[in-house]
Structures are given as C-alpha cells and as structure tokens.
Write an enzyme that holds these catalytic residues in place. Structure first.
Site, PDB file in Angstrom:
ATOM      1  N   PHE A 292       0.867  -1.193   0.000  1.00  9.65           N
ATOM      2  CA  PHE A 292       0.000   0.000   0.000  1.00  9.65           C
ATOM      3  C   PHE A 292       0.895   1.230   0.000  1.00  9.65           C
ATOM      4  O   PHE A 292       1.741   1.389   0.869  1.00  9.65           O
ATOM      5  CB  PHE A 292      -0.902   0.020   1.230  1.00  9.65           C
TER       6      PHE A 292
ATOM      7  N   THR B 123       2.988  24.376  -4.697  1.00  8.28           N
ATOM      8  CA  THR B 123       2.792  25.596  -3.906  1.00  8.28           C
ATOM      9  C   THR B 123       3.265  25.426  -2.465  1.00  8.28           C
ATOM     10  O   THR B 123       4.118  26.167  -1.992  1.00  8.28           O
ATOM     11  CB  THR B 123       1.310  26.030  -3.903  1.00  8.28           C
TER      12      THR B 123
ATOM     13  N   ASP C  82       9.181   2.710   1.663  1.00  2.00           N
ATOM     14  CA  ASP C  82       8.012   3.485   2.074  1.00  2.00           C
ATOM     15  C   ASP C  82       7.809   3.272   3.577  1.00  2.00           C
ATOM     16  O   ASP C  82       7.287   2.251   4.009  1.00  2.00           O
ATOM     17  CB  ASP C  82       6.792   3.003   1.281  1.00  2.00           C
TER      18      ASP C  82
ATOM     19  N   LYS D 242       2.542  10.358   8.490  1.00  2.00           N
ATOM     20  CA  LYS D 242       1.836   9.843   9.673  1.00  2.00           C
ATOM     21  C   LYS D 242       2.419  10.345  11.005  1.00  2.00           C
ATOM     22  O   LYS D 242       2.257  11.511  11.327  1.00  2.00           O
ATOM     23  CB  LYS D 242       1.786   8.319   9.601  1.00  2.00           C
TER      24      LYS D 242
END
Lengths: 495, 495
Positions: free
Chosen positions: B209, B374, B317, B350
């Site tokens: 994921f 931005t 990740d 997280k």
C-alpha cells in the site's frame, strides 16, 4: 487620465457601490506598514541568501520570509526589507500576514487541540466536525453543490474529483448503485488492467494547470518543465481560445475563436467514446499558471453543457481563482449557470487553507472506503477556513475587492498608457484584483519582476511573459497607488 | 505461563535493558486516565451517531472523537466513553493526545506564526526553515541520505519520490545533468506522449500500500475496493513472500518462498527493460495495510541490490513503519544495509506529522521547478515534527517501545495460547509494538474489533482477517495489561 490618489480612489470606490463600507486593511491589521522599505542593494539580500544556501532545492527560492514581522499586505524578508506583497504566496494568502483576529483564533483551545490531535478524519472525526463545516465551508458552497469532501491540497482535491468522477461514470454504466462489481473487474484492477482499471480519461485544456501529482499532472498542460520525464496518462488535451485583448475591441474575432475551440473540444469528446471515453472535463475559470488566459462566460457555459451532452462530468478547478479575489466568491459564478447546470465538481485550496471538493449526491461513491485516505483534510485548517470566511463576510471583502479592482484597472490603464509596446494585453478588468498583463518578452518580464522586488514590491509571473497580480482580499486603493507608482518607475527603467 | 501484571512487566522490561529508564506515559501526560470506561451499550453511542449522520461520507466513521478531553493513549468519544487507543489514528499518533509539552509548543509565537502564515515553501521559505529542519527532521535522517524534500502527506511523499526517480533515471540515460532536453521531448510531454512522458514504470509488490492518488494508487496492491474504477498506469506487480508463522519454526520453507519471489521479481525487472523499464521499486518494510506481511532482512537486502543491478531506484516506504514503533527509528534499519547500499529514497508521514522524502544528491532534479508545488510541506508541521523527535529522544522512547514490545509479545502469546484455532500467525515480535495477528476469518475479525471497542479498546484491522496493533510510542506495560485482559475476555465471547 490623472494618476489616482488614495483619497480620490477611495471616493470613487465608495461612490461606486453604496454597499461597500469604507473598509481599510488597517481596520483588520492596525499595525500594517504604510509603505515598502528596501535597504539592501537587491532582494534577496545577504541574510536571505545565507539562509537560502543551506538546504533543500534553494534554486527556486525568491524571498526568505520573516513571518513573525510580516503584517497585512507586507512581507518582511530575512534582511528586514518590507515588501508590498501582490503575489500572496502564489495566490494562497487570503487576508494578509498575522491578522490579529486570526492570531486570536490560534490561541483558542479549540484550535490548539485541532492542531495537535490530527485525526484520521474519515474514520475518527472530531465531534464538532459537522458544525465546523456547516458554519464554515458549507456556507460558501457553490450553487447546486451540497456535498463536500476535504483534502490536504489542490492537487489532491482535483484527483479526489477525478476519482469520484470515474467511479460515478462506471456506476452509471452499470445501471445502478447496487450493481455488484464483477469478478473480472475485481481481479483486473489489482493488475492495473481494464475493465477494473477502466479505459477512461480526463480531458483538459492547453495552458491549464491542475497540479503536479500523477493524475493531476496528466491534466496539467502549462509548461514542459512541469511535465517532462514524468510518465503520464494518455489523456486528451483540447485547445483553449487564444483571445485578443482588450476583449471589447475584438468581440467578433474572439467569438469565432471560441466557436472554433468548442467545435474541436466536442469533436475530441465524440472521437474518444469508442476507445477511451472522457469521464471528466476539468478547467480553471481563468487559466492562471498557464498565463492568465480568459474566455467568455458563454464559452464556459457551452463547455459545461457539451460535457454533459457527451456524458462527461464537469470540474471547475477553483484552486487559484476561488475565494473572492475575482469579485465573486467563486469565479465560475460569472458563467451564470443555474443550480441544475452548475459544474459537477468545484475544487478549492490555496486561500481557503482547507482544500477540498464540492459536489452532488450523484457523485458520491456507492460504497465506503472507495475515495478515502488517512487524513482527508485537517480540522485545524477547517477552523482557519471558517474564520477566513467570517472575516470576508463581516467586512464585505468580496465587494471590497471588486471596488479595489476598479481602482486597479484605472491605475494600471493609466500606467500602461505611458508604456505602450512594452506592456500589452491587460486583462481581468472584470475580475476585480485578479488581473494580469504581458510584457514584451520573457527576459523583460523577468527583469520587471526583479526590479519590482528591489523596489519593494513582490509580484509573480505566469505563462511565458505574463505578470499576474494575486493580492489578498484586504489589498486596497492605498496599495494600488504604491503598486502603480513603482510599476511606472520600473517600466521606465526597462524601456 | 502466568498472566503478566503491570509490576511484573515493568520489572521484566527494566531487567531487559539497563538503557531504558523507568519511563511511564504518566511522566509525559500526567492526567492520562488509568483505564478505559464505556457507559453506552455500544461504541459509537447515540451522541456519536448523531454527529455522524450529518455530513460527508459517514459510512467510514468508527469513533467520533472528543479531542479536547482525550489524553495520552486514551481517546474520549462524543458519548464520553474513554477508549484505550491501540490504533493511533491509523498509526499516525506518535505520542498520544494532548501531550502537555506539545500544547506548550502550540502556544508559542513561533508555532502560531507558522500555523497562520503558511508560505509557498519552495519559493518563500521562512528564515528559520533550515534551522527547523536541521534541528528536527534532519537529525533522524536515515543513514546515507542527506537530502530532504517535505510534502503534505504520505501519498504525495511517495509520488514525489517517483517523480525524482523518473527524472534521475532519464538524466542518467542522457549521460549528464547538463544534457539538454530535446525539442521532441519538450513537445511530446505536453501531449502526455513518449519520449517526453517516458515509458517507464514503478514496480511494487502484492499486498503493498503506497497511497491513493493516481501514481501511488497504481503502485498500491492492497485491496480491490481501493483501486476499482480508477484508471491506473500499466505498472508491474511482483509477488511478496507468503511466509509461515512463527518464522522461526518455518525457516527453510520461508527461505525457499523468499528465493522464489526474488527470482520472479528479478525476472520482471529484466523483462521490462525492453519495452517499459522499471525506474523505481517501492516497498514497505512491513506491508501494513495489506495485512502486516513480513519478510526477512536478507530478502529486503536482496531486493535492494537486485534493483540497483538492473538500474532501478529503490524506495523504502516508511509512511506507516517509520518513527520508532518497530523498535528502531526506521524499520529498514533492521535490514543492515551500509550507507552506500541504503535505499535511494525513504518516504515518511503519519507519526512524523510533517511528511516528506529523504534521498541522495544524485536524485535531485537537474533544474529548478521540476519537482515543485505551492506548499511543499508545512512549517507548522515541521515544528511539530521537531518537538516529537525531541520528546522521543529525551525519553528514549524507541528503546521504551522495544521494551514494551517484549512485554506485549509475552502477554499476547499468553492470551493466544488460550485461543488456539481462533487466533493465529502472531507476528512482529521483533518489531517492538508493531505487532499483528490473524483471526479465523473476516467476520470473526470484525466481530472482535467491534467487541473490543465496546469493551473500551480501539484497534484496527488490515488485510483480509488481520488485526494490527499501532499504539503510540508512550504505550507501556500498563496499557499492555489492559489490552491483554480485554482481548482474553472478548476472544472467549467469540469462540
């Protein structure tokens, strides 16, 4: 035409609309400086450059900010220079720096608890979440759109709309919300293959900018440097009308150009039906990053109706245009669509601080956890959005921006009349302070921006040779007068 | 085995490591409740349900939080129930709710100015930006990775790594950072076509994921409900070893399974070279959302080295696994790679609150504005990250988590010994409190989660039938004892 003075401008504004009370940014930000002050030879100066060289990709740094000292429409930099800010952090500053009423909000227990206890909003929302949205973001929901999903930024707002559009498109093809997914769909999607990962696409427009993540970047068509070396979806691009300015002087040619582009757009929609149908069309009411490209309300109305005719959902990307600076809260209000014909999605971020999408019940996924993620927005930013909206309403700032826009139009027209050939294509006169103009070429445009900064005014570029004004909603006639004065001087130096 | 008591557990922990001082969450959060209390018949109760029905997609709501009243490891809901939180907002709460030291941070002018004056970080960074990163995030940079780019969430962190990998891959193909883009590349990228939008891909693993935006979702392989109806890139998926637990009892079979998967992985890398080379490989150190799937350090080391052998960048990740809960600050530290062999990218979000990527100089784009947007992160979240890191260090919480993990392992083993057949595949015993187990089937798993909630303990599921424990870093033996006690009771009811 005489150069406008602050008092004459304010008189003109008050005369223009009885509804606009005599607001001044000093009402909201009592200690805002009266004018810019630069005491280094160039901006950034030595202290800013020292900060710059230490980390991250400093090649894009323009101003190193001292945000504790900045106030209202004035950005103080690391060298102590005070710059009039007519760019507002790439159009993302709604009211100005350190607005006292916002600082009071930040000191409340509600804000502190929201800032420190960031929940996984989709599953563990705070108990006041409905109330915060109902008294905040939902009070400015565009006509016709009652549903709201919050996100963390403009790119993810657009991609959330894309996903919702794709899901709704497939649901419509299946015939009902209760129609089950087939085993083939469930298995093929895990391999990124059709039919589960469907051959559908998003249509966008030349010069459009919709973000820089993989889905939004596939829809972005602003500049090659934004896209090169990044794999993209094979999604179609339609031409955007290249209008001639001033619009009023080229009405017939512009109308023909819009008709040409609409025909090509419809042709793309039709041609894609066979192999990769267009599930959604996305466009900005003013194509901002791509160069502040305008088109008529009739053109946008046609876009929307043609999209529906061919089964595509229609997304108005108001990430940059939304929240009042165009003289209406949402720029697409000027298209004059009924609630029924309103865009299927309106996306927002930047000045609102809390990003998200407004949409209709029909584009809500048929099952939970389909358009879901951990944070899904930020309660602290939603509180900030609510306060920004309150301040805008309490001070009638959308009308104030329109009044300031009139003053700005007059002041710029006056300056430009003295710099013909160097400056052209002044546009956005009907869009309050959301105005832009072109300078002869890119090199002179960049020179203009640098010299303006050294003169104490921060402005941004866009497109190849455009200058875009993106001031806050508290930017008023007194700021216009300074801007116009500095522009006149700098343009003289460049000529 | 005897049921552990708080005092016996603490004694065991202290005995385990002299380096761990006798920390307790009460040191940091003096008013943390001593135990859960539920006074409604079910959770959510009536007040929570009333909040739930009003807005957004309430079908995914689990607990409606009263975040002002929540404290430490206890989440108070809208009905006034006090739940022991062993899920931590989908693994995103580092220390607990309303930690007084964090509240003091939120009251500082520095924090308030950062929260209200959000800059366009890439171009207008605050003057203390380098210092905030150097004294915060950069102090925990993974071995070998000196460069940092901040982002707003985990999905965008992964997509930022993807973009950097694609750019670096193409730059390597061009032979030098100075090699200009060709006219064909500049033009074709605007049409989303090769060579400008190159035929390159990201390889990910079954059950992985990596987020739910269009690029990250194309790499995500967790569940069909996450992916169905969303167009995806034609990117490859490799098998992830399906190990048998406990790992120590199936060493030979597991080693063979890992070898099988490594061979297939390498085969995919080789086969893609001809038509769509793999520019990046992405994997979580523990495949969390997909069901807490583990593999050996040797397996991960091989993945990394095989990726490099075939020219692919390697992304760890650590969005869910990072920041201490596995007993090392980064979970991939356990792979034992040298600085030179370290992953090319480590992504995080997280628990860190400020998301981003760590990487090397070689994957910095050759020109500015290529991997830019931005906001590019949030100074207020970076201040929060710095304070979280300080508290972790000051209280030696990574070691504390490891000690708590030992206690948790013992306590769960004891409980599970009484519920064989219903509970199996206890895993993560070497990963501190980052543990998981399976329940016989999905229906019983969901029943377990619901009954635990009604008993005052909030836990999360993952995969088809797994339960994942994702407590904060201040979760200690006293919380373990409550968790184990409630689990034992609830499992009895289900059996």
């Amino acid at each position: 035409m005489m150069r406008p003075t602050v008092s004459s401008l304010r008189a003109a504004r008050v005369a223009r609309s009885g509804a606009v009370r005599a607001f001044s940014s000093r009402d909201l930000i009592p200690n805002e400086p009266a004018k810019p002050e630069v005491h280094t030879d160039s901006v950034p100066g030595p202290a800013s450059k020292a900060c710059i060289d230490k980390i991250q990709d400093s090649r894009t740094h323009v101003v190193v900010g001292d945000y504790e000292k900045s106030s209202g429409n004035y950005l103080v930099d690391a060298d102590g220079n005070t710059l009039l800010d007519v760019f507002g952090q790439i159009s993302s500053t709604a009211l100005g720096y350190n607005v006292p009423q916002m600082i009071e909000l930040a000191k409340t227990p509600e804000f502190i608890h929201a800032a420190l206890n960031r929940p996984a909003l989709g599953s563990f929302p705070p108990k006041n979440w409905a109330e915060v949205l109902e008294t905040g973001l939902l009070t400015v929901r565009p006509k016709g759109l009652d549903h709201l999903v919050t996100t963390l930024c403009g790119s993810s707002a657009n991609e959330t709309a894309f996903k919702a559009a794709f899901m709704a498109y497939r649901q419509r093809e299946r015939g009902s919300a209760d129609a089950p997914f087939t085993q083939e769909e469930l298995e093929s999607c895990m391999l990124n293959q059709a039919p589960g990962a469907p051959e559908l696409c998003v249509l966008s427009f030349k010069q459009g900018f919709h973000g820089r993540l993989f889905g939004s970047l596939s829809a972005t068509r602003s500049k090659a440097i934004h896209k090169i070396d990044v794999p993209a979806f094979d999604w179609p691009v339609a031409p955007f009308p290249e209008l001639q300015y001033p619009l009023s002087e080229h009405a017939a040619a512009n109308k023909a150009e819009e008709a040409r582009c609409l025909a090509e757009y419809e042709d793309i929609l039709v041609r894609h039906k066979a192999h990769k149908p267009v599930a959604a069309v996305i466009i900005e009411p003013i194509l901002s990053e791509g160069g502040d490209c305008h088109a008529s309300p009739e053109y946008f109305r046609s876009l929307r109706l043609i999209a529906r005719k061919h089964g595509a959902f229609f997304i108005a990307d108001e990430v940059q245009t939304g929240v009042g600076a165009t003289g209406t809260f949402w720029a697409h209000e000027k298209w004059g669509l009924s609630a029924e014909d309103a865009p299927d999605f309106v996306t927002f971020s930047k000045k609102m601080q809390q990003a998200g999408i407004f949409h209709r019940a029909e584009t809500r996924p048929n099952a939970p956890y389909r358009n879901y993620n951990t944070w899904m927005g930020d309660p602290m930013r939603a509180l900030q959005a609510r306060e920004i909206i309150r301040i805008i309403k309490d001070n009638d700032l959308v009308n104030y921006t329109r009044a300031t826009g009139d003053v700005l139009t007059a002041a710029l027209s006056d300056v430009f009349s003295r710099h013909q050939g160097l400056v052209e294509n002044h546009r956005g006169q009907d869009e309050a302070t959301f105005q832009a103009f072109d300078i002869a070429n890119q090199q002179k445009r960049d020179q203009f921006l640098g010299k303006m900064r050294a003169a104490g005014v921060q402005i941004g570029g866009c497109g190849d040779r455009a200058v875009r004004l993106r001031p806050t909603l508290t930017f008023g006639p007194e700021h216009v007068a300074i801007l116009a004065d500095k522009m006149d001087s700098v343009l003289k130096e460049i000529k």
